[in-house]
Design a protein around this motif. Structure first.
Motif, PDB file in Angstrom:
ATOM      1  N   THR A   1      68.953  25.696 -13.805  1.00  0.00           N
ATOM      2  CA  THR A   1      69.649  26.963 -13.605  1.00  0.00           C
ATOM      3  C   THR A   1      68.694  28.146 -13.712  1.00  0.00           C
ATOM      4  O   THR A   1      67.715  28.109 -14.454  1.00  0.00           O
ATOM      5  CB  THR A   1      70.783  27.148 -14.634  1.00  0.00           C
ATOM      6  N   CYS A   2      68.982  29.186 -12.956  1.00  0.00           N
ATOM      7  CA  CYS A   2      68.348  30.492 -13.126  1.00  0.00           C
ATOM      8  C   CYS A   2      69.343  31.526 -12.610  1.00  0.00           C
ATOM      9  O   CYS A   2      70.488  31.191 -12.311  1.00  0.00           O
ATOM     10  CB  CYS A   2      66.987  30.580 -12.439  1.00  0.00           C
TER      11      CYS A   2
ATOM     12  N   HIS B   1      65.475  24.816 -22.501  1.00  0.00           N
ATOM     13  CA  HIS B   1      65.131  26.119 -21.914  1.00  0.00           C
ATOM     14  C   HIS B   1      63.645  26.198 -21.614  1.00  0.00           C
ATOM     15  O   HIS B   1      62.814  25.874 -22.461  1.00  0.00           O
ATOM     16  CB  HIS B   1      65.510  27.251 -22.864  1.00  0.00           C
TER      17      HIS B   1
ATOM     18  N   ARG C   1      70.243  31.737 -19.530  1.00  0.00           N
ATOM     19  CA  ARG C   1      70.484  30.953 -20.744  1.00  0.00           C
ATOM     20  C   ARG C   1      71.641  31.536 -21.551  1.00  0.00           C
ATOM     21  O   ARG C   1      72.397  30.813 -22.182  1.00  0.00           O
ATOM     22  CB  ARG C   1      69.223  30.916 -21.605  1.00  0.00           C
TER      23      ARG C   1
ATOM     24  N   GLN D   1      75.187  31.058 -18.884  1.00  0.00           N
ATOM     25  CA  GLN D   1      75.679  29.877 -18.197  1.00  0.00           C
ATOM     26  C   GLN D   1      76.862  29.249 -18.946  1.00  0.00           C
ATOM     27  O   GLN D   1      76.946  29.324 -20.167  1.00  0.00           O
ATOM     28  CB  GLN D   1      74.560  28.852 -17.997  1.00  0.00           C
TER      29      GLN D   1
ATOM     30  N   SER E   1      67.561  25.494 -18.211  1.00  0.00           N
ATOM     31  CA  SER E   1      67.546  26.887 -17.758  1.00  0.00           C
ATOM     32  C   SER E   1      66.104  27.352 -17.628  1.00  0.00           C
ATOM     33  O   SER E   1      65.260  27.038 -18.465  1.00  0.00           O
ATOM     34  CB  SER E   1      68.313  27.784 -18.731  1.00  0.00           C
TER      35      SER E   1
END
Length: 243
Positions: A113-114, A206, A192, A195, A186
């Motif tokens: 994720t970003c 992370h 972070r 989400q 993340s």
């Protein structure tokens, strides 16, 4: 046996302290802030900060400002330097101890994720798939997806790694939040904090990686992500589960 006593490798001198070893082990799982390290090792800030300084002076740990809260910093373990140091330690003890691991199966699936899902998380997804030959189920998403994938991300993946992501579209975290993942990783400090929770109690990791601007920065960012991906592979390796 020998004419002189061998010197203890610098890595062992630095990492042998119990608290420093615990800090290295925690950072080996992902980038963390000082207060998070304090909670995990159960020690006060002054002691944790002191030993982090020792690890930074030894080149094993680095720190970078959070893009979510500039007053805070994330600490990062340099896995490449640690791997090199450990190889040196093994070689110093006996040449046969310096050997490359080989990996087989992988736990799946993995989500990166970003914020925009146009660069960092997409690069991570593409490189993990590339490094495993498609043997791991991996996807990526963003909290505020952009309208299109970054042209620099497309270029760096094609030119440096032979991976074609032309035609990909960023996707929102909402489209995957009901899926179960083994790992949710993340890559930016903002996502972070934003989400959603995912079912199945995934391992949350992370990687604090600044958003790249300009092609040279994309080259450096992709290289850093690729290094982290290569060190993630043994974590995902499933052969130990069948023993």
């Amino acid at each position: 046996m020998g004419s002189s006593d061998p010197a203890t490798p610098a890595f062992l001198q630095l990492a042998a302290h119990p608290l420093r070893w615990r800090l290295l082990a925690e950072l080996g799982q992902g980038d963390l802030r000082v207060r998070e390290l304090m909670e995990r090792v159960g020690e006060p800030q002054n002691l944790v900060s002191y030993h982090l300084r020792q690890l930074r002076r030894g080149g094993l740990v680095s720190a970078g400002r959070s893009s979510f809260d500039g007053r805070d910093s994330y600490y990062h373990l340099d896995l490449e330097r640690c791997a090199s140091a450990l190889t040196g330690v093994g070689t110093a003890l006996h040449p046969a101890l310096a050997r490359e691991p080989v990996f087989g199966g992988y736990r799946a699936p993995v989500l990166f994720t970003c914020t925009g899902n146009s660069a960092r998380s997409l690069i991570a997804e593409s490189l993990l798939r590339h490094r495993t030959g498609g043997r791991v189920e991996v996807t990526s998403a963003g909290s505020h997806p952009k309208r299109a994938v970054s042209g620099n991300a497309v270029r760096v993946l094609r030119e440096r790694y032979g991976v074609d992501v032309a035609g990909r579209r960023p996707q929102h975290l909402n489209t995957v939040q009901d899926r179960s993942f083994g790992y949710v990783i993340s890559l930016c400090d903002k996502v972070r904090e934003a989400q959603p929770a995912f079912p199945g109690d995934p391992e949350l990791v992370h990687w604090s990686i600044p958003e790249p601007t300009g092609y040279p920065a994309f080259v450096r960012t992709a290289a850093e992500i690729d290094t982290r991906i290569r060190h993630l592979l043994p974590v995902l390796d499933t052969r130990e589960d069948s023993s």
